[in-house]
Design an enzyme around this catalytic site. Structure first.
Site, PDB file in Angstrom:
ATOM      1  N   THR A  71      26.849  36.493 -57.896  1.00 55.88           N
ATOM      2  CA  THR A  71      26.026  35.648 -57.035  1.00 55.88           C
ATOM      3  C   THR A  71      25.058  36.450 -56.170  1.00 55.88           C
ATOM      4  O   THR A  71      24.229  35.874 -55.482  1.00 55.88           O
ATOM      5  CB  THR A  71      26.913  34.798 -56.111  1.00 55.88           C
TER       6      THR A  71
ATOM      7  N   HIS B  84      20.729  22.719 -59.700  1.00 58.07           N
ATOM      8  CA  HIS B  84      20.489  21.311 -59.385  1.00 58.07           C
ATOM      9  C   HIS B  84      20.605  21.110 -57.881  1.00 58.07           C
ATOM     10  O   HIS B  84      21.498  21.656 -57.236  1.00 58.07           O
ATOM     11  CB  HIS B  84      21.524  20.428 -60.082  1.00 58.07           C
TER      12      HIS B  84
ATOM     13  N   LYS C 287      33.014  50.448 -58.638  1.00 61.87           N
ATOM     14  CA  LYS C 287      32.762  51.825 -59.062  1.00 61.87           C
ATOM     15  C   LYS C 287      31.263  52.058 -59.000  1.00 61.87           C
ATOM     16  O   LYS C 287      30.481  51.132 -59.193  1.00 61.87           O
ATOM     17  CB  LYS C 287      33.276  52.030 -60.483  1.00 61.87           C
TER      18      LYS C 287
END
Length: 217
Positions: free
Chosen positions: A174, A122, A192
């Site tokens: 993200t 949004h 890892k």
């Protein structure tokens, strides 16, 4: 001109068509759309299963595909209102997960319980309008083959998760996840990676350069 182009150029007809498909202010399509239209438009592979309690907020003007032997488990919500949803073969969307397009999931992918994968955001920049009245924007999410997305993870718009990567439970992703890595945390970081030369998983060490890209710690 395509039907989609015709509707985009005729706002009154577009609003009327939208009203016929979805009740005002809602995301779920009308029952006649779910029963009489979607089954003939959206692709479902042999042996694919959508459990009875799944909320399918899918509309005919966007794609929804579920590959062979894939499963969408109980209490999930799938929404293609702003972007297509494609799930490959032999993949699973776990109990209570939410998938908001545009999202592409590859083959042999495990999505655990209560995962949120959203290609939608949004906008909020105008302080003269409530956020709910401002436009939405979208960026595709891609989860490549053989990945495992742990329970309660969140994958945000524009992210690509590379092949055979693992997203640990509760992670907030993200940024792109390189193939053959394990990421964890908020924001998620590589903890890892698989060393191709030694053929072992390596923990807590700087990753080697591969194809000009260095994996972050």
């Amino acid at each position: 001109m395509t039907l989609s182009g015709f509707l985009q150029n005729n706002k009154r007809i577009k609003r009327w068509t939208h009203y016929l498909l979805i009740p005002t202010g809602q995301a779920r399509p009308r029952r006649w759309v779910s029963w009489l239209v979607n089954p003939f438009i959206h692709k479902k592979g042999a042996g694919a299963r959508i459990c009875r309690s799944v909320r399918l907020d899918v509309l005919p003007f966007r794609q929804f595909e579920l590959g062979e032997r894939s499963t969408v488990e109980d209490f999930c919500t799938l929404n293609n209102g702003v972007g297509d949803i494609r799930v490959g073969s032999f993949s699973r969307v776990g109990i209570g997960s939410v998938v908001i397009g545009p999202v592409t999931v590859g083959n042999q992918v495990i999505i655990a319980q209560h995962v949120v994968i959203s290609g939608l955001n949004h906008t909020y920049e105008s302080v003269d309008l409530p956020i709910r009245q401002q436009p939405v924007v979208s960026q595709p999410v891609v989860i490549e083959d053989e990945c495992w997305i742990g329970s309660n993870a969140v994958i945000t718009a524009g992210v690509r998760v590379g092949k055979h990567a693992v997203v640990a439970a509760g992670s907030i992703v993200t940024k792109n996840v390189p193939a053959y890595t394990v990421v964890a945390g908020n924001p998620a970081r590589v903890i890892k990676y698989y060393d191709q030369e030694r053929r072992v998983w390596v923990k807590n060490k700087p990753a080697p350069v591969a194809h000009g890209v260095r994996y972050p710690n």
